[in-house]
Write an enzyme that holds these catalytic residues in place. Structure first.
Site, PDB file in Angstrom:
ATOM      1  N   HIS A 186      44.705  39.951  35.127  1.00  0.00           N
ATOM      2  CA  HIS A 186      45.418  39.399  33.969  1.00  0.00           C
ATOM      3  C   HIS A 186      46.701  38.684  34.404  1.00  0.00           C
ATOM      4  CE1 HIS A 186      43.423  42.195  30.766  1.00  0.00           C
ATOM      5  NE2 HIS A 186      42.608  41.280  31.240  1.00  0.00           N
ATOM      6  N   HIS A 244      49.362  47.988  34.615  1.00  0.00           N
ATOM      7  CA  HIS A 244      49.140  47.807  36.046  1.00  0.00           C
ATOM      8  C   HIS A 244      50.319  48.324  36.889  1.00  0.00           C
ATOM      9  CE1 HIS A 244      45.840  45.306  34.699  1.00  0.00           C
ATOM     10  NE2 HIS A 244      46.680  44.488  34.091  1.00  0.00           N
TER      11      HIS A 244
END
Length: 292
Positions: A186, A244
């Site tokens: 992403h 993340h």
């Protein structure tokens, strides 16, 4: 008791109301058109500045490097902290599709209106094909890295139990979890889309400066791209704050920046490439002087 006639209730009242509504609609359309032209002119001037584009690269780097520090100062229960939030599902997961749709329309209009040549238009649109190949190739590379660096774990109430299963497929087939180094796809995609859109949209300033056709539809498409670019910046910030691990985000953004450099910063300046944005669209001032 007798009631007198209602003033203004005749057929002439309806005509006056329609006239007033017509004037109001015209005023609203004029205001909308003025805002559209003013907004597109200012946005084109902003994105067309080379200095601001260099600062934009620094801005993206700062977002990825220092943005995670904001996680200590934001509410962890906001809608953007959930993987299943609307923006994450509808926009981030399909960021390349949105970028191709909006940016493809803009490139198509700008190139064709400037040249009236289908071949040149197709050549400039091929940059999006290259971008799609970069996105697909990067995604496969990230999965390969995760496969090569991962191990198989079985989740237990006491923790994770390591298994000796050799690959992801057999691990997942056994109902376990495969954990390896996961580059943030992403972060990569949003960084790459931001850089790509900023580079492509910067052409509009030169397009307007040459006095080429720039009606309301083209200006509207341009502003929609500007809004999408702003959304990608916001969602990139949300991604680095809430999702993340730190190194996974930094590596993803670094790969996205490197992909931009290999394409827009290097290859597209070569004659055997799709060409850089704006290449071949505008006459050189020296050539026009020669003809004079």
């Amino acid at each position: 008791m007798e009631w007198g006639p209602v003033v203004g209730a005749g057929p002439g009242a309806g005509a006056r109301i329609r006239a007033v509504l017509g004037c109001l609609v015209k005023v609203l359309l004029w205001v909308a058109s003025a805002l559209l032209y003013f907004g597109s002119e200012q946005a084109a001037r902003l994105l067309g500045s080379p200095c601001l584009r260099r600062l934009y690269h620094a801005w993206l780097a700062a977002v990825v490097i220092f943005g995670p520090l904001l996680q200590f100062h934001v509410n962890p229960r906001t809608i953007f902290a959930s993987h299943g939030n609307f923006f994450n599902i509808k926009f981030v997961n399909s960021a390349w599709g949105w970028t191709c749709t909006f940016l493809g329309g803009f490139v198509l209009l700008v190139v064709f209106l400037a040249t009236r040549r289908v071949a040149v238009t197709a050549r400039h649109l091929s940059r999006l094909v290259v971008g799609a190949a970069v996105w697909r190739g990067a995604g496969r590379a990230f999965l390969l890295i995760e496969d090569l660096t991962g191990s198989c774990f079985e989740p237990l109430p006491q923790g994770l139990l390591l298994h000796e299963l050799p690959d992801r497929r057999s691990c997942l087939a056994a109902g376990h979890q495969w954990r390896g180094y996961t580059v943030s796809s992403h972060t990569f995609l949003l960084t790459f889309c931001c850089l790509l859109m900023a580079e492509e949209a910067a052409v509009f300033a030169k397009y307007l400066a040459h006095g080429l056709p720039a009606g309301a539809p083209l200006r509207l498409v341009f502003l929609l791209n500007v809004l999408l670019l702003g959304l990608w910046n916001f969602l990139l910030l949300c991604t680095v704050i809430y999702f993340h691990q730190y190194t996974h985000k930094v590596v993803g953004a670094a790969v996205g920046t490197f992909a931009w450099y290999l394409t827009y910063g290097s290859w597209y300046h070569q004659p055997w490439s799709p060409g850089s944005p704006g290449h071949g669209l505008f006459p050189h001032p020296h050539s026009s002087r020669k003809h004079n």
